[in-house]
Design a protein around this motif. Sequence first.
Motif, PDB file in Angstrom:
ATOM      1  N   ARG A  58       0.825  -1.207   0.000  1.00 41.25           N
ATOM      2  CA  ARG A  58       0.000   0.000   0.000  1.00 41.25           C
ATOM      3  C   ARG A  58       0.863   1.262   0.000  1.00 41.25           C
ATOM      4  NH1 ARG A  58      -3.356  -1.314   3.634  1.00 41.25           N
ATOM      5  NH2 ARG A  58      -2.375  -0.431   5.493  1.00 41.25           N
ATOM      6  N   VAL A  59       1.843   1.333   0.873  1.00 41.34           N
ATOM      7  CA  VAL A  59       2.612   2.573   0.987  1.00 41.34           C
ATOM      8  C   VAL A  59       3.646   2.729  -0.128  1.00 41.34           C
ATOM      9  CG1 VAL A  59       2.284   2.680   3.490  1.00 41.34           C
ATOM     10  CG2 VAL A  59       4.359   1.620   2.567  1.00 41.34           C
ATOM     11  N   SER A  60       4.072   1.615  -0.746  1.00 41.49           N
ATOM     12  CA  SER A  60       5.059   1.710  -1.817  1.00 41.49           C
ATOM     13  C   SER A  60       4.418   1.822  -3.196  1.00 41.49           C
ATOM     14  CB  SER A  60       6.002   0.506  -1.796  1.00 41.49           C
ATOM     15  OG  SER A  60       5.321  -0.691  -2.154  1.00 41.49           O
ATOM     16  N   GLY A  61       3.137   1.439  -3.313  1.00 42.23           N
ATOM     17  CA  GLY A  61       2.478   1.458  -4.609  1.00 42.23           C
ATOM     18  C   GLY A  61       3.002   0.402  -5.554  1.00 42.23           C
ATOM     19  N   THR A  62       3.551  -0.695  -4.999  1.00 37.70           N
ATOM     20  CA  THR A  62       4.085  -1.782  -5.820  1.00 37.70           C
ATOM     21  C   THR A  62       3.424  -3.094  -5.410  1.00 37.70           C
ATOM     22  OG1 THR A  62       5.883  -2.460  -4.335  1.00 37.70           O
ATOM     23  CG2 THR A  62       6.318  -0.585  -5.787  1.00 37.70           C
ATOM     24  N   ASP A  63       3.721  -4.148  -6.159  1.00 41.74           N
ATOM     25  CA  ASP A  63       3.230  -5.477  -5.796  1.00 41.74           C
ATOM     26  C   ASP A  63       4.374  -6.332  -5.236  1.00 41.74           C
ATOM     27  OD1 ASP A  63       4.678  -5.819  -8.096  1.00 41.74           O
ATOM     28  OD2 ASP A  63       3.159  -7.029  -9.141  1.00 41.74           O
ATOM     29  N   VAL A  64       5.287  -5.686  -4.508  1.00 43.34           N
ATOM     30  CA  VAL A  64       6.435  -6.367  -3.923  1.00 43.34           C
ATOM     31  C   VAL A  64       5.988  -7.527  -3.034  1.00 43.34           C
ATOM     32  CG1 VAL A  64       6.502  -4.819  -1.935  1.00 43.34           C
ATOM     33  CG2 VAL A  64       8.594  -5.977  -2.657  1.00 43.34           C
ATOM     34  N   THR A  65       6.826  -8.576  -2.975  1.00 42.88           N
ATOM     35  CA  THR A  65       6.481  -9.776  -2.213  1.00 42.88           C
ATOM     36  C   THR A  65       7.523 -10.038  -1.130  1.00 42.88           C
ATOM     37  OG1 THR A  65       5.359 -10.782  -4.088  1.00 42.88           O
ATOM     38  CG2 THR A  65       6.126 -12.272  -2.344  1.00 42.88           C
ATOM     39  N   LEU A  66       7.045 -10.327   0.070  1.00 44.08           N
ATOM     40  CA  LEU A  66       7.914 -10.731   1.170  1.00 44.08           C
ATOM     41  C   LEU A  66       7.882 -12.248   1.278  1.00 44.08           C
ATOM     42  CD1 LEU A  66       6.893  -8.139   3.941  1.00 44.08           C
ATOM     43  CD2 LEU A  66       8.736  -7.966   2.262  1.00 44.08           C
ATOM     44  N   ASN A  67       9.024 -12.876   1.078  1.00 36.51           N
ATOM     45  CA  ASN A  67       9.077 -14.331   1.230  1.00 36.51           C
ATOM     46  C   ASN A  67       9.031 -14.744   2.693  1.00 36.51           C
ATOM     47  OD1 ASN A  67       9.169 -14.851  -1.489  1.00 36.51           O
ATOM     48  ND2 ASN A  67      11.402 -14.987  -1.588  1.00 36.51           N
ATOM     49  N   GLU A  68       9.774 -14.013   3.514  1.00 34.83           N
ATOM     50  CA  GLU A  68       9.866 -14.374   4.932  1.00 34.83           C
ATOM     51  C   GLU A  68      10.211 -13.128   5.736  1.00 34.83           C
ATOM     52  OE1 GLU A  68      12.255 -17.578   7.826  1.00 34.83           O
ATOM     53  OE2 GLU A  68      12.790 -17.345   5.698  1.00 34.83           O
ATOM     54  N   VAL A  69       9.634 -13.013   6.917  1.00 34.55           N
ATOM     55  CA  VAL A  69       9.956 -11.922   7.841  1.00 34.55           C
ATOM     56  C   VAL A  69      10.707 -12.514   9.028  1.00 34.55           C
ATOM     57  CG1 VAL A  69       9.045 -10.149   9.376  1.00 34.55           C
ATOM     58  CG2 VAL A  69       7.969 -10.544   7.140  1.00 34.55           C
ATOM     59  N   HIS A  70      11.922 -12.050   9.239  1.00 40.15           N
ATOM     60  CA  HIS A  70      12.771 -12.597  10.304  1.00 40.15           C
ATOM     61  C   HIS A  70      12.558 -11.869  11.631  1.00 40.15           C
ATOM     62  CE1 HIS A  70      14.721 -14.628   6.979  1.00 40.15           C
ATOM     63  NE2 HIS A  70      14.901 -13.455   6.387  1.00 40.15           N
ATOM     64  N   LEU A  71      12.450 -10.561  11.572  1.00 42.81           N
ATOM     65  CA  LEU A  71      12.217  -9.743  12.763  1.00 42.81           C
ATOM     66  C   LEU A  71      11.323  -8.579  12.368  1.00 42.81           C
ATOM     67  CD1 LEU A  71      15.846  -9.443  14.231  1.00 42.81           C
ATOM     68  CD2 LEU A  71      13.942 -10.705  15.284  1.00 42.81           C
ATOM     69  N   ALA A  72      10.478  -8.148  13.287  1.00 41.48           N
ATOM     70  CA  ALA A  72       9.631  -6.987  13.008  1.00 41.48           C
ATOM     71  C   ALA A  72       9.202  -6.339  14.313  1.00 41.48           C
ATOM     72  CB  ALA A  72       8.393  -7.401  12.201  1.00 41.48           C
ATOM     73  N   SER A  73       9.054  -5.025  14.281  1.00 42.71           N
ATOM     74  CA  SER A  73       8.523  -4.302  15.437  1.00 42.71           C
ATOM     75  C   SER A  73       7.711  -3.114  14.930  1.00 42.71           C
ATOM     76  CB  SER A  73       9.649  -3.816  16.350  1.00 42.71           C
ATOM     77  OG  SER A  73      10.476  -2.880  15.683  1.00 42.71           O
ATOM     78  N   THR A  74       6.864  -2.595  15.789  1.00 43.25           N
ATOM     79  CA  THR A  74       5.993  -1.482  15.416  1.00 43.25           C
ATOM     80  C   THR A  74       6.160  -0.328  16.391  1.00 43.25           C
ATOM     81  OG1 THR A  74       4.124  -2.278  16.740  1.00 43.25           O
ATOM     82  CG2 THR A  74       4.296  -3.110  14.484  1.00 43.25           C
ATOM     83  N   PHE A  75       5.725   0.847  15.955  1.00 42.42           N
ATOM     84  CA  PHE A  75       5.763   2.041  16.797  1.00 42.42           C
ATOM     85  C   PHE A  75       4.722   3.011  16.255  1.00 42.42           C
ATOM     86  CE2 PHE A  75       8.851   2.445  13.400  1.00 42.42           C
ATOM     87  CZ  PHE A  75       8.583   3.697  12.854  1.00 42.42           C
ATOM     88  N   THR A  76       4.452   4.054  17.005  1.00 47.09           N
ATOM     89  CA  THR A  76       3.547   5.108  16.540  1.00 47.09           C
ATOM     90  C   THR A  76       4.200   6.465  16.782  1.00 47.09           C
ATOM     91  OG1 THR A  76       2.365   5.555  18.618  1.00 47.09           O
ATOM     92  CG2 THR A  76       1.593   3.673  17.312  1.00 47.09           C
ATOM     93  N   ASP A  77       3.504   7.512  16.392  1.00 47.57           N
ATOM     94  CA  ASP A  77       3.978   8.875  16.636  1.00 47.57           C
ATOM     95  C   ASP A  77       3.249   9.513  17.821  1.00 47.57           C
ATOM     96  OD1 ASP A  77       1.667   8.797  14.879  1.00 47.57           O
ATOM     97  OD2 ASP A  77       1.849  10.964  14.737  1.00 47.57           O
ATOM     98  N   ARG A  78       2.704   8.694  18.715  1.00 55.15           N
ATOM     99  CA  ARG A  78       2.105   9.252  19.936  1.00 55.15           C
ATOM    100  C   ARG A  78       3.135  10.151  20.610  1.00 55.15           C
ATOM    101  NH1 ARG A  78       0.441   4.958  21.710  1.00 55.15           N
ATOM    102  NH2 ARG A  78      -1.799   5.182  21.352  1.00 55.15           N
ATOM    103  N   ALA A  79       2.750  11.369  20.958  1.00 56.31           N
ATOM    104  CA  ALA A  79       3.693  12.341  21.525  1.00 56.31           C
ATOM    105  C   ALA A  79       3.208  12.752  22.911  1.00 56.31           C
ATOM    106  CB  ALA A  79       3.811  13.564  20.619  1.00 56.31           C
ATOM    107  N   MET A  80       3.922  12.294  23.943  1.00 55.92           N
ATOM    108  CA  MET A  80       3.503  12.509  25.326  1.00 55.92           C
ATOM    109  C   MET A  80       4.708  12.929  26.164  1.00 55.92           C
ATOM    110  SD  MET A  80       0.254  11.387  25.110  1.00 55.92           S
ATOM    111  CE  MET A  80      -0.344  10.846  26.716  1.00 55.92           C
TER     112      MET A  80
END
Length: 503
Positions: free
Chosen positions: A259-281
């Motif tokens: 969605r964000v890249s506008g491509t049909d790129v494919t991920l074969n495998e995800v080894h590590l991943a983490s998430t975050f937000t822009d919450r500002a406190m």
Amino acid sequence: MHDVVIVGAGPVGLFLACELGLADRSVLVLEQEPELHSARRALPLGLRGLSAASAEAFYRRGMLPQLLSASGIDNYPDPSDEPASPRWAGHFAGMVLDPADIDVTALPFRLPSPATEGVMTSLDAVETVLSERAAELGVEIRRGVRVAAVTQHEENVVAHAGEGDYAARWLVGCDGGRSTIRKLAGFDFVGSEPQFTGYTMLATVADPGKLRHGFNLTPTGMYVQTFMAGHIGMMDFDGGAFDRSQQPTRDHLQTVLRRVSGTDVTLNEVHLASTFTDRAMQTTTYRRGRVLLAGDAAHIHSPLGGQGLNVGIGDALNLGWKLAATVRGEAPQGLLDTYTRERHPIGAWVLDWTRAQVAAMKPDRHGQAVQALIRDLIGTPDGTTYVFEKLSGTALRYDLGSEQPLVGRNAPELRLEDGTRLGDLLREGRGVALDFTTERRLHDSVQGWAGRIRYAAGSAHNDLGLGAVLVRPDGIVAWAGESAFDRAEFERAAGHWFGSQAT
């Protein structure tokens, strides 16, 4: 009973522990993670950038060579007598600055230094260097300890954990954005809600050529592909709907990346991943009774621009010498209160700095209009220099009540004719008085603060037109006098920051 218990053995807690250990204080660090090293803190997910100000903090405590070695850097530039542009200038909202557009002569009070550039490193490298230095300084680190309660008394504070109680005169929470200490001690935490969910991952990409390298602002978000194969970051403006309470799957990450890249790129495998937000406190104060906060425990925000780690190190540098002086009974009245007074506005500024970047990145017509304006501004030397000043820490100035333009700023790397550098003199974590006058006018005055202020005299390669300078242990200029300065002014400034003279 320890002088200080620090909860959290990340970079901020460990840097603070080293500062207190340097002052020969009894320090215990409690960390809930059982091991120092982890895959998420090593490269590539642990990739972090230290600003010029943070690199200088490591240099002035004698740790820069170890940090460079741990970061795999063997070509760090030697200082020259002429100001030079940095090799990497950073970015604003994914719009990369051109180092060639920085007017280094316009940067305030900039002098050549062994730490004129920032450092690309990892959390693992930073924590390894700081852990080793803390051990050398006698700091005790206990891992696998989770604090469950905090009790404050008139003369001490107790951290209660499952295996025992830990009493100290002061307790500092450096335990991250979801700080247990912040909640247990009752700090108010206020700010703004998130606009996006961010992701960083290490993946095997079937068709990496479909993704451009570097920062890529798109009509649907932003993604960045670094120089390390499969290391990808994304920002999806979903209102922060997907946060760390969920573990992203390969399918979810692939959907967002497409969605964000506008491509049909494919991920074969995800080894590590983490998430975050822009919450500002941010907490409304950095101290409640005998409990203090530093780093992400006191302020959280988007990682845009890499400000979080750098602001946390600035907190630790500012707090360390003040807390040590308080524990020793040498602090002048109200010294510890200046920690919140000086650092809270810096934290508030960083929150707004990252909010501005989020506004410029929003995938709508408003955000795109702001992007166009920012690109025009950073396409000029003045605009690039302005943004670089903010990112590098060069622009930082505390309001110390003086109109002298150097007071309140991070001291430039003044160098005496005999080769002695300010950084050499700050290594012990004491204040420094530099006397450039031929008659050594400060010599007798400084003796009253022996052990708290180091004295060095002689002509300088560039004295900036000054006769003498007083620098705090954190590298901030506390007083500066021209060649015909009044010695009584120096003594008042020294007394204000370092307490009564020894008798």
